[in-house]
Design a protein around this motif. Structure first.
Motif, PDB file in Angstrom:
ATOM      1  N   TYR A 247      -0.941 -53.660   9.321  1.00 48.04           N
ATOM      2  CA  TYR A 247      -1.942 -54.050  10.310  1.00 48.04           C
ATOM      3  C   TYR A 247      -2.673 -55.323   9.875  1.00 48.04           C
ATOM      4  O   TYR A 247      -2.953 -56.209  10.696  1.00 48.04           O
ATOM      5  CB  TYR A 247      -2.941 -52.914  10.520  1.00 48.04           C
ATOM      6  CG  TYR A 247      -4.088 -53.263  11.438  1.00 48.04           C
ATOM      7  CD1 TYR A 247      -3.903 -53.348  12.811  1.00 48.04           C
ATOM      8  CD2 TYR A 247      -5.363 -53.531  10.925  1.00 48.04           C
ATOM      9  CE1 TYR A 247      -4.957 -53.668  13.647  1.00 48.04           C
ATOM     10  CE2 TYR A 247      -6.410 -53.847  11.761  1.00 48.04           C
ATOM     11  CZ  TYR A 247      -6.202 -53.918  13.119  1.00 48.04           C
ATOM     12  OH  TYR A 247      -7.247 -54.256  13.947  1.00 48.04           O
ATOM     13  N   THR A 248      -2.964 -55.436   8.585  1.00 51.61           N
ATOM     14  CA  THR A 248      -3.631 -56.634   8.083  1.00 51.61           C
ATOM     15  C   THR A 248      -2.747 -57.862   8.261  1.00 51.61           C
ATOM     16  O   THR A 248      -3.205 -58.921   8.727  1.00 51.61           O
ATOM     17  CB  THR A 248      -4.000 -56.456   6.605  1.00 51.61           C
ATOM     18  OG1 THR A 248      -4.844 -55.296   6.452  1.00 51.61           O
ATOM     19  CG2 THR A 248      -4.734 -57.678   6.080  1.00 51.61           C
ATOM     20  N   LEU A 249      -1.468 -57.744   7.894  1.00 54.19           N
ATOM     21  CA  LEU A 249      -0.545 -58.870   8.064  1.00 54.19           C
ATOM     22  C   LEU A 249      -0.398 -59.255   9.531  1.00 54.19           C
ATOM     23  O   LEU A 249      -0.417 -60.440   9.884  1.00 54.19           O
ATOM     24  CB  LEU A 249       0.826 -58.506   7.481  1.00 54.19           C
ATOM     25  CG  LEU A 249       0.936 -58.452   5.959  1.00 54.19           C
ATOM     26  CD1 LEU A 249       2.322 -57.961   5.544  1.00 54.19           C
ATOM     27  CD2 LEU A 249       0.658 -59.826   5.346  1.00 54.19           C
ATOM     28  N   SER A 250      -0.266 -58.248  10.396  1.00 50.30           N
ATOM     29  CA  SER A 250      -0.119 -58.530  11.821  1.00 50.30           C
ATOM     30  C   SER A 250      -1.358 -59.218  12.382  1.00 50.30           C
ATOM     31  O   SER A 250      -1.247 -60.163  13.178  1.00 50.30           O
ATOM     32  CB  SER A 250       0.144 -57.212  12.571  1.00 50.30           C
ATOM     33  OG  SER A 250       0.158 -57.421  13.959  1.00 50.30           O
ATOM     34  N   THR A 251      -2.535 -58.771  11.957  1.00 47.34           N
ATOM     35  CA  THR A 251      -3.772 -59.382  12.444  1.00 47.34           C
ATOM     36  C   THR A 251      -3.888 -60.831  11.984  1.00 47.34           C
ATOM     37  O   THR A 251      -4.316 -61.707  12.753  1.00 47.34           O
ATOM     38  CB  THR A 251      -4.982 -58.573  11.948  1.00 47.34           C
ATOM     39  OG1 THR A 251      -4.864 -57.213  12.376  1.00 47.34           O
ATOM     40  CG2 THR A 251      -6.277 -59.158  12.484  1.00 47.34           C
ATOM     41  N   ILE A 252      -3.494 -61.109  10.765  1.00 47.79           N
ATOM     42  CA  ILE A 252      -3.550 -62.482  10.249  1.00 47.79           C
ATOM     43  C   ILE A 252      -2.624 -63.403  11.042  1.00 47.79           C
ATOM     44  O   ILE A 252      -3.021 -64.500  11.470  1.00 47.79           O
ATOM     45  CB  ILE A 252      -3.188 -62.508   8.751  1.00 47.79           C
ATOM     46  CG1 ILE A 252      -4.287 -61.805   7.933  1.00 47.79           C
ATOM     47  CG2 ILE A 252      -3.000 -63.937   8.264  1.00 47.79           C
ATOM     48  CD1 ILE A 252      -3.939 -61.640   6.472  1.00 47.79           C
ATOM     49  N   ILE A 270       7.776 -63.941  12.977  1.00 47.36           N
ATOM     50  CA  ILE A 270       7.231 -63.179  11.846  1.00 47.36           C
ATOM     51  C   ILE A 270       6.098 -62.274  12.311  1.00 47.36           C
ATOM     52  O   ILE A 270       5.977 -61.123  11.881  1.00 47.36           O
ATOM     53  CB  ILE A 270       6.761 -64.133  10.736  1.00 47.36           C
ATOM     54  CG1 ILE A 270       7.954 -64.906  10.153  1.00 47.36           C
ATOM     55  CG2 ILE A 270       6.047 -63.374   9.633  1.00 47.36           C
ATOM     56  CD1 ILE A 270       7.559 -65.971   9.161  1.00 47.36           C
ATOM     57  N   SER A 271       5.252 -62.780  13.224  1.00 48.64           N
ATOM     58  CA  SER A 271       4.163 -61.971  13.750  1.00 48.64           C
ATOM     59  C   SER A 271       4.695 -60.752  14.500  1.00 48.64           C
ATOM     60  O   SER A 271       4.176 -59.637  14.358  1.00 48.64           O
ATOM     61  CB  SER A 271       3.288 -62.826  14.675  1.00 48.64           C
ATOM     62  OG  SER A 271       2.308 -62.045  15.316  1.00 48.64           O
ATOM     63  N   ARG A 272       5.726 -60.942  15.292  1.00 50.39           N
ATOM     64  CA  ARG A 272       6.294 -59.825  16.048  1.00 50.39           C
ATOM     65  C   ARG A 272       6.952 -58.811  15.123  1.00 50.39           C
ATOM     66  O   ARG A 272       6.858 -57.598  15.348  1.00 50.39           O
ATOM     67  CB  ARG A 272       7.299 -60.360  17.063  1.00 50.39           C
ATOM     68  CG  ARG A 272       6.646 -61.153  18.190  1.00 50.39           C
ATOM     69  CD  ARG A 272       7.672 -61.847  19.068  1.00 50.39           C
ATOM     70  NE  ARG A 272       7.015 -62.600  20.141  1.00 50.39           N
ATOM     71  CZ  ARG A 272       7.663 -63.401  20.982  1.00 50.39           C
ATOM     72  NH1 ARG A 272       8.984 -63.535  20.887  1.00 50.39           N
ATOM     73  NH2 ARG A 272       7.000 -64.041  21.931  1.00 50.39           N
ATOM     74  N   LEU A 273       7.617 -59.296  14.088  1.00 57.47           N
ATOM     75  CA  LEU A 273       8.256 -58.374  13.149  1.00 57.47           C
ATOM     76  C   LEU A 273       7.226 -57.542  12.392  1.00 57.47           C
ATOM     77  O   LEU A 273       7.388 -56.324  12.228  1.00 57.47           O
ATOM     78  CB  LEU A 273       9.134 -59.156  12.167  1.00 57.47           C
ATOM     79  CG  LEU A 273      10.443 -59.726  12.719  1.00 57.47           C
ATOM     80  CD1 LEU A 273      11.108 -60.627  11.696  1.00 57.47           C
ATOM     81  CD2 LEU A 273      11.393 -58.603  13.124  1.00 57.47           C
ATOM     82  N   SER A 275       4.168 -56.818  13.354  1.00 58.06           N
ATOM     83  CA  SER A 275       3.468 -55.907  14.257  1.00 58.06           C
ATOM     84  C   SER A 275       4.302 -54.677  14.576  1.00 58.06           C
ATOM     85  O   SER A 275       3.755 -53.625  14.946  1.00 58.06           O
ATOM     86  CB  SER A 275       3.098 -56.637  15.552  1.00 58.06           C
ATOM     87  OG  SER A 275       4.258 -57.039  16.258  1.00 58.06           O
ATOM     88  N   LEU A 276       5.628 -54.776  14.421  1.00 60.12           N
ATOM     89  CA  LEU A 276       6.510 -53.641  14.688  1.00 60.12           C
ATOM     90  C   LEU A 276       6.855 -52.845  13.440  1.00 60.12           C
ATOM     91  O   LEU A 276       7.528 -51.811  13.542  1.00 60.12           O
ATOM     92  CB  LEU A 276       7.807 -54.133  15.345  1.00 60.12           C
ATOM     93  CG  LEU A 276       7.701 -54.625  16.793  1.00 60.12           C
ATOM     94  CD1 LEU A 276       9.000 -55.296  17.223  1.00 60.12           C
ATOM     95  CD2 LEU A 276       7.370 -53.480  17.731  1.00 60.12           C
ATOM     96  N   CYS A 277       6.417 -53.315  12.278  1.00 53.50           N
ATOM     97  CA  CYS A 277       6.803 -52.652  11.031  1.00 53.50           C
ATOM     98  C   CYS A 277       6.268 -51.224  10.950  1.00 53.50           C
ATOM     99  O   CYS A 277       7.014 -50.286  10.633  1.00 53.50           O
ATOM    100  CB  CYS A 277       6.318 -53.469   9.831  1.00 53.50           C
ATOM    101  SG  CYS A 277       7.374 -54.875   9.431  1.00 53.50           S
ATOM    102  N   PHE A 278       4.980 -51.039  11.237  1.00 55.63           N
ATOM    103  CA  PHE A 278       4.425 -49.689  11.126  1.00 55.63           C
ATOM    104  C   PHE A 278       4.989 -48.732  12.169  1.00 55.63           C
ATOM    105  O   PHE A 278       5.368 -47.610  11.831  1.00 55.63           O
ATOM    106  CB  PHE A 278       2.905 -49.728  11.226  1.00 55.63           C
ATOM    107  CG  PHE A 278       2.274 -48.363  11.194  1.00 55.63           C
ATOM    108  CD1 PHE A 278       2.191 -47.647  10.008  1.00 55.63           C
ATOM    109  CD2 PHE A 278       1.772 -47.777  12.357  1.00 55.63           C
ATOM    110  CE1 PHE A 278       1.628 -46.378   9.974  1.00 55.63           C
ATOM    111  CE2 PHE A 278       1.202 -46.518  12.331  1.00 55.63           C
ATOM    112  CZ  PHE A 278       1.136 -45.819  11.132  1.00 55.63           C
TER     113      PHE A 278
END
Length: 299
Positions: A247-252, A270-273, A275-278
């Motif tokens: 979540y932190t990485l996606s927010t950044i 990278i942002s889309r990947l 955000s889908l990781c969790f």
């Protein structure tokens, strides 16, 4: 460039397929468990809602992004685009709220203090259903407000900026919608993230003290395995820790894209990947406790 594009395509396809299989497997497990016993433990009930939210995220975000990187561009009209964004929005918020509820509930449940938390434990178990229903209804209504505002904005002719998602495009946000988004979406999400951090820290402290307390008992009796409750708590702790990291990485990355007018498409990928990781990999953190083989044994 062709090699990198093919790598992105394979990563998106693998992530989406793996995430769907993992979430649907656990979702099927909980449904079969409920049909067999006609009830679910509170932790399993929260995880059931979490899996449903994750499936919606993958279907509304992962599948369209995968189709877009494989060459199917702009295949949705304005209504379809807004509908997908609506599902993405409330399912992501429900996923965050459900993870927070899971972490806080588990921290309250394993707390050894009998005197001051007994009443809270009873209340926590009593209002689980209400809390889950409130999350779904509240965020559906909040996102519906954004959906209606966007449709009203589409009829205006002075649109200066569009958001391109690859599979569709929609009108950009303005100051009014930014303020509403920060108030109704971002602030609760940051609040939930803070609660998850506090409850996770509390669980770490409780587990550490429990390990120290029973260490001499295990050494004297020769026991090496931890209790089922401790293993379940450790799995949930790993789950919420992974959530905080992703979540932190996606927010950044989402913040970088929002601030940059001419953003790079690699940053978008990278942002889309992230955000889908969790949603995609979260179920696999739980499968150490809920084995896939137990699904077939239930059937």
């Amino acid at each position: 460039m062709n090699i990198w594009n093919m790598a992105i395509r394979i990563i998106f396809l693998s992530q989406t397929t793996t995430g769907l299989l993992g979430n649907l497997s656990l979702l099927f497990y909980y449904i079969v468990l409920y049909l067999r016993e006609f009830t679910l433990k509170h932790t399993d009930l929260i995880l059931l809602h979490l899996m449903v939210a994750n499936v919606l995220i993958i279907l509304s975000a992962g599948v369209p992004h995968t189709m877009a990187v494989w060459g199917l561009k702009q295949f949705l009209n304005g209504f379809g685009c807004e509908l997908l964004l609506y599902i993405q929005g409330f399912s992501r918020s429900v996923s965050i709220g459900t993870t927070c509820l899971l972490s806080v509930f588990q921290a309250i449940t394993i707390n050894p203090r009998k005197t001051c938390l007994n009443h809270r434990k009873v209340k926590a178990t009593k209002y689980i259903h209400c809390s889950l229903s409130f999350l779904w209804v509240f965020y559906m209504l909040v996102r519906f407000i954004f959906l209606m505002y966007t449709f009203m904005k589409m009829n205006r002719k002075n649109i200066t900026r569009n958001w391109d998602f690859g599979y569709c495009s929609t009108v950009g946000r303005d100051e009014i919608i930014d303020i509403l988004y920060a108030t109704l979406v971002m602030f609760p999400e940051f609040f939930f993230a803070g609660l998850i951090t506090c409850s996770s820290t509390s669980m770490i402290v409780i587990l550490y003290r429990h390990k120290k307390r029973v260490q001499h008992i295990r050494s004297s009796h020769g026991f090496s395995r931890s209790s089922p409750e401790s293993r379940a708590t450790q799995n949930i702790l790993v789950l919420v820790s992974a959530f905080l990291a992703f979540y932190t990485l996606s927010t950044i990355f989402r913040g970088c894209i929002a601030l940059l007018y001419n953003h790079n498409w690699w940053l978008v990928y990278i942002s889309r990947l992230t955000s889908l990781c969790f949603p995609c990999f979260g179920p696999f953190f739980l499968m150490r406790h809920y084995s896939i083989l137990s699904i077939f044994s239930l059937v």
